[in-house]
Design a protein around this motif. Sequence first.
Motif: not given
Length: 79
Positions: A54-79
């Motif tokens: 489960l820990v390995v799977g969770r880490q993989r999901l986190s890595d995938q999410l981070n990769e997919k969010l790369n380039g998408i501005p977060s709410l705290s990023d200046p516009s």
Amino acid sequence: MMSEPVANTKKSVFTFRGKRYDLNSLPQELKDLVQGLRQANAQVRKHNDTLKLLVVGRQRLSDQLNEKLNGIPSLSDPS
């Protein structure tokens, strides 16, 4: 000619807290406790293995999410 049955002379030895015991010579109540402890240990090992997966799977999901969010501005990023 019939042969005599061979007696099983193999001792069942277990170690508990650094001491060795002949399981066959113990009262049934203690044999039952040893069996229960063995079963509990097996379940702990099984669940530890599951937790590791489960820990390995969770880490993989986190890595995938981070990769997919790369380039998408977060709410705290200046516009």
